[in-house]
Scaffold this motif. Structure first.
Motif, PDB file in Angstrom:
ATOM      1  N   ALA A  22       0.831  -1.203   0.000  1.00 37.52           N
ATOM      2  CA  ALA A  22       0.000   0.000   0.000  1.00 37.52           C
ATOM      3  C   ALA A  22       0.866   1.254   0.000  1.00 37.52           C
ATOM      4  O   ALA A  22       0.568   2.229  -0.696  1.00 37.52           O
ATOM      5  CB  ALA A  22      -0.936  -0.003   1.206  1.00 37.52           C
ATOM      6  N   ASN A  23       1.950   1.232   0.763  1.00 38.41           N
ATOM      7  CA  ASN A  23       2.854   2.377   0.810  1.00 38.41           C
ATOM      8  C   ASN A  23       3.511   2.592  -0.544  1.00 38.41           C
ATOM      9  O   ASN A  23       3.585   3.714  -1.047  1.00 38.41           O
ATOM     10  CB  ASN A  23       3.900   2.166   1.909  1.00 38.41           C
ATOM     11  CG  ASN A  23       4.724   3.395   2.145  1.00 38.41           C
ATOM     12  OD1 ASN A  23       5.594   3.738   1.347  1.00 38.41           O
ATOM     13  ND2 ASN A  23       4.467   4.060   3.261  1.00 38.41           N
ATOM     14  N   ARG A  25       2.409   1.640  -3.482  1.00 41.61           N
ATOM     15  CA  ARG A  25       1.356   2.045  -4.426  1.00 41.61           C
ATOM     16  C   ARG A  25       1.053   3.542  -4.275  1.00 41.61           C
ATOM     17  O   ARG A  25       0.952   4.276  -5.260  1.00 41.61           O
ATOM     18  CB  ARG A  25       0.098   1.218  -4.172  1.00 41.61           C
ATOM     19  CG  ARG A  25      -1.002   1.393  -5.169  1.00 41.61           C
ATOM     20  CD  ARG A  25      -2.219   0.506  -4.863  1.00 41.61           C
ATOM     21  NE  ARG A  25      -1.866  -0.901  -4.748  1.00 41.61           N
ATOM     22  CZ  ARG A  25      -1.875  -1.603  -3.594  1.00 41.61           C
ATOM     23  NH1 ARG A  25      -2.219  -1.024  -2.454  1.00 41.61           N
ATOM     24  NH2 ARG A  25      -1.551  -2.874  -3.581  1.00 41.61           N
ATOM     25  N   THR A  26       0.953   4.006  -3.037  1.00 37.67           N
ATOM     26  CA  THR A  26       0.640   5.406  -2.774  1.00 37.67           C
ATOM     27  C   THR A  26       1.776   6.315  -3.222  1.00 37.67           C
ATOM     28  O   THR A  26       1.546   7.357  -3.848  1.00 37.67           O
ATOM     29  CB  THR A  26       0.335   5.611  -1.275  1.00 37.67           C
ATOM     30  OG1 THR A  26      -0.752   4.757  -0.910  1.00 37.67           O
ATOM     31  CG2 THR A  26      -0.036   7.050  -0.977  1.00 37.67           C
ATOM     32  N   ARG A  27       3.013   5.914  -2.926  1.00 41.73           N
ATOM     33  CA  ARG A  27       4.164   6.714  -3.364  1.00 41.73           C
ATOM     34  C   ARG A  27       4.236   6.795  -4.881  1.00 41.73           C
ATOM     35  O   ARG A  27       4.471   7.860  -5.448  1.00 41.73           O
ATOM     36  CB  ARG A  27       5.466   6.131  -2.805  1.00 41.73           C
ATOM     37  CG  ARG A  27       5.625   6.404  -1.315  1.00 41.73           C
ATOM     38  CD  ARG A  27       6.991   5.994  -0.831  1.00 41.73           C
ATOM     39  NE  ARG A  27       7.054   4.547  -0.660  1.00 41.73           N
ATOM     40  CZ  ARG A  27       8.172   3.843  -0.647  1.00 41.73           C
ATOM     41  NH1 ARG A  27       9.345   4.417  -0.818  1.00 41.73           N
ATOM     42  NH2 ARG A  27       8.137   2.547  -0.461  1.00 41.73           N
ATOM     43  N   GLU A  29       1.804   6.519  -7.066  1.00 43.37           N
ATOM     44  CA  GLU A  29       0.720   7.359  -7.571  1.00 43.37           C
ATOM     45  C   GLU A  29       1.035   8.837  -7.381  1.00 43.37           C
ATOM     46  O   GLU A  29       0.841   9.652  -8.292  1.00 43.37           O
ATOM     47  CB  GLU A  29      -0.592   7.009  -6.864  1.00 43.37           C
ATOM     48  CG  GLU A  29      -1.777   7.784  -7.377  1.00 43.37           C
ATOM     49  CD  GLU A  29      -3.080   7.389  -6.685  1.00 43.37           C
ATOM     50  OE1 GLU A  29      -3.969   8.256  -6.619  1.00 43.37           O
ATOM     51  OE2 GLU A  29      -3.199   6.242  -6.218  1.00 43.37           O
ATOM     52  N   LEU A  72       7.022   8.758   1.636  1.00 43.48           N
ATOM     53  CA  LEU A  72       5.735   9.420   1.449  1.00 43.48           C
ATOM     54  C   LEU A  72       5.826  10.859   1.963  1.00 43.48           C
ATOM     55  O   LEU A  72       5.312  11.790   1.332  1.00 43.48           O
ATOM     56  CB  LEU A  72       4.635   8.637   2.173  1.00 43.48           C
ATOM     57  CG  LEU A  72       3.205   8.941   1.817  1.00 43.48           C
ATOM     58  CD1 LEU A  72       2.964   8.950   0.321  1.00 43.48           C
ATOM     59  CD2 LEU A  72       2.280   7.949   2.485  1.00 43.48           C
ATOM     60  N   LEU A  88      -5.697  12.075   0.880  1.00 47.74           N
ATOM     61  CA  LEU A  88      -5.743  10.614   0.893  1.00 47.74           C
ATOM     62  C   LEU A  88      -7.172  10.172   1.138  1.00 47.74           C
ATOM     63  O   LEU A  88      -7.909  10.777   1.894  1.00 47.74           O
ATOM     64  CB  LEU A  88      -4.845  10.056   1.998  1.00 47.74           C
ATOM     65  CG  LEU A  88      -3.361  10.319   1.842  1.00 47.74           C
ATOM     66  CD1 LEU A  88      -2.606   9.824   3.062  1.00 47.74           C
ATOM     67  CD2 LEU A  88      -2.833   9.649   0.590  1.00 47.74           C
TER      68      LEU A  88
END
Length: 93
Positions: A22-23, A25-27, A29, A72, A88
């Motif tokens: 998840a981390n 993926r978020t970074r 994006e 992040l 978020l």
């Protein structure tokens, strides 16, 4: 014969835990969105680096998608430096 595993995303395949995926993926994006802003603005890497408060080599890493080189927090700081607010959203999986 080895078992073939299916993954929801490449991040799930390379991460050790769902939290790590998840981390990543978020970074990724957030990096893509920052890179799109740089491109749409027509900034050179040097100009983008100055506006983002980072060095040109660091901007190069961001534009080339080197996710492992950015936290992040660092990406939120970069987005804020170019006048963006990071939002978020939590989704049920």
């Amino acid at each position: 014969m080895s078992k073939i595993e299916d993954y929801a995303s490449v991040w799930d395949a390379i991460a050790d835990t769902p939290e790590q995926a998840a981390n990543l993926r978020t970074r990724a994006e957030l990096m893509q969105k920052i890179a799109a802003i740089v491109k749409e603005s027509g900034w050179t890497q040097a100009e983008a680096a100055t506006r983002c408060g980072v060095t040109q080599p660091r901007m190069n890493d961001l534009l080339r998608g080197r996710v492992s080189r950015f936290s992040l927090d660092a990406l939120v700081n970069i987005a804020t430096a170019i006048g963006r607010r990071v939002h978020l959203e939590l989704e049920t999986v």
